[in-house]
Design an enzyme around this catalytic site. Structure first.
Site, PDB file in Angstrom:
ATOM      1  CG  ASN A   8      44.234  40.144  44.819  1.00 34.92           C
ATOM      2  OD1 ASN A   8      44.921  38.951  44.617  1.00 34.92           O
ATOM      3  ND2 ASN A   8      43.070  40.091  45.585  1.00 34.92           N
ATOM      4  CE  LYS A  10      40.665  39.735  42.734  1.00 36.62           C
ATOM      5  NZ  LYS A  10      39.036  40.184  42.702  1.00 36.62           N
ATOM      6  CG  HIS A  94      40.363  39.394  48.619  1.00 35.04           C
ATOM      7  ND1 HIS A  94      39.222  38.887  47.886  1.00 35.04           N
ATOM      8  CD2 HIS A  94      40.767  40.275  47.845  1.00 35.04           C
ATOM      9  CE1 HIS A  94      39.106  39.524  46.875  1.00 35.04           C
ATOM     10  NE2 HIS A  94      39.934  40.629  46.945  1.00 35.04           N
ATOM     11  CD  GLU A  96      37.788  37.434  44.791  1.00 28.86           C
ATOM     12  OE1 GLU A  96      38.964  37.135  44.589  1.00 28.86           O
ATOM     13  OE2 GLU A  96      37.542  38.461  44.086  1.00 28.86           O
ATOM     14  CD  GLU A 166      39.654  44.588  48.032  1.00 24.07           C
ATOM     15  OE1 GLU A 166      40.515  45.044  47.152  1.00 24.07           O
ATOM     16  OE2 GLU A 166      39.241  43.661  48.289  1.00 24.07           O
ATOM     17  N   GLY A 172      35.447  43.316  41.039  1.00 22.59           N
ATOM     18  CA  GLY A 172      35.515  42.783  39.622  1.00 22.59           C
ATOM     19  C   GLY A 172      34.159  43.086  38.984  1.00 22.59           C
ATOM     20  CB  SER A 212      35.810  48.288  39.891  1.00 20.61           C
ATOM     21  OG  SER A 212      35.252  47.047  39.775  1.00 20.61           O
TER      22      SER A 212
HETATM   23  P1  PGA Z   1      38.931  44.407  41.141  1.00 25.84           P
HETATM   24  O1  PGA Z   1      39.445  43.536  42.405  1.00 25.84           O
HETATM   25  O2  PGA Z   1      39.954  45.095  41.137  1.00 25.84           O
HETATM   26  O3  PGA Z   1      39.107  43.311  40.011  1.00 25.84           O
HETATM   27  O4  PGA Z   1      37.936  44.831  41.441  1.00 25.84           O
HETATM   28  C1  PGA Z   1      40.065  44.000  43.729  1.00 25.84           C
HETATM   29  C2  PGA Z   1      40.113  42.874  44.548  1.00 25.84           C
HETATM   30  O5  PGA Z   1      39.538  42.064  44.569  1.00 25.84           O
HETATM   31  O6  PGA Z   1      41.091  43.198  45.426  1.00 25.84           O
END
Ligand code: PGA
Length: 255
Positions: A8, A10, A94, A96, A166, A172, A212
């Protein structure tokens, strides 16, 4: 069941950067035994990605979609537009989008239905915030998100569904969930899907962990019986770290 590892990106990567990534990844790993690998670039780079992955095992996903087929929805992208580009998967809900863009369970349900209607494979994201975990409402939050997205769907139409657990606090932050916590949440997710769609269909749903994930920890997640893949943000942005992560995942499930 094959693992499904999704990148992903983003709001990262131009078309040129996407082309470079695809060349580098496919130069390094052109076939992914036992693992379905997909990249989810921003909308503007989907066609560049499609041009570079054609004929390879690498699949294409989108990060979002609108639920209508077309219409007066400024700034939105519809399912048929994604299908035309060779997109196979679409991330729905997601965190976000839920927490920064204000998407709610009702919109996520509409998007999930639209993905299935258009023949796109939805990756439905669920997970609790840090505050929800601390107050002990993780189970309730995950159940509510799954019920809102799935209740009443004909089970025979959900054959392409993927669910990603998630935890919002792990995304992140560099602070991944403990494998035992991810195991508990992913087992709960399968049980709840079973209550909604029936245990037969629930057994077939790949459940990813996201938050992460990197080369060093992916093995501890994918070797769990409750987890069949990962949704990867930061560690998917460079072809070499992403290919190392794919190799580590494959090794963990084979050992
Ligand atoms: P990340 O993001 O691996 O940077 O923690 C995962 C995601 O948002 O799907």
């Amino acid at each position: 069941m094959n693992l499904i590892i999704a990148a992903n990106w983003k709001m990262h990567k131009t078309r040129a950067e996407t082309a470079d990534f695809c060349r580098a990844l496919l130069g390094d790993l052109d076939y992914f035994e036992g693992v379905e690998v997909l990249i989810c670039p921003p909308f503007t780079a989907l066609s560049a990605a499609a041009d570079h992955i054609g004929g390879s095992a690498l699949k294409l996903g989108a990060q979002n979609m609108h639920w209508e087929q077309e219409g007066a929805f400024t700034g939105e992208i519809a399912g048929p537009m994604l299908m035309e580009l060779g997109v196979e998967y679409v991330i729905i809900g997601h965190s976000e989008r839920r927490h920064i863009m204000g998407e709610d369970n009702r919109q996520i349900r509409l998007k999930l239905e639209a993905a299935l209607e258009n023949g796109l494979k939805p990756i439905l994201c669920v997970g609790e915030t840090e505050a929800q975990r601390e107050e002990g409402s993780t189970t309730g939050v995950i159940k509510d998100q799954l019920i809102a997205a799935l209740e009443g769907l004909p089970p025979e139409k959900t054959g392409s569904l993927v669910v990603a657990y998630e935890p919002v606090w792990a995304i992140g932050t560099g602070k991944a969930a403990r494998p035992e916590d991810a195991d508990e949440a992913c087992s709960l997710i399968r049980d709840v899907i079973g209550e909604i769609l029936g245990s037969g269909p629930a057994e077939k749903v790949p459940i990813q962990y996201g938050g992460s994930v990197k080369e060093a920890n992916i093995g501890s997640f994918v070797k769990l019986a409750s987890i069949q893949g990962a949704l990867v943000g930061g560690a998917s942005l460079e072809a070499d770290s992403f290919s190392a992560l794919i190799r580590a995942a494959r090794k963990a499930v084979q050992s």
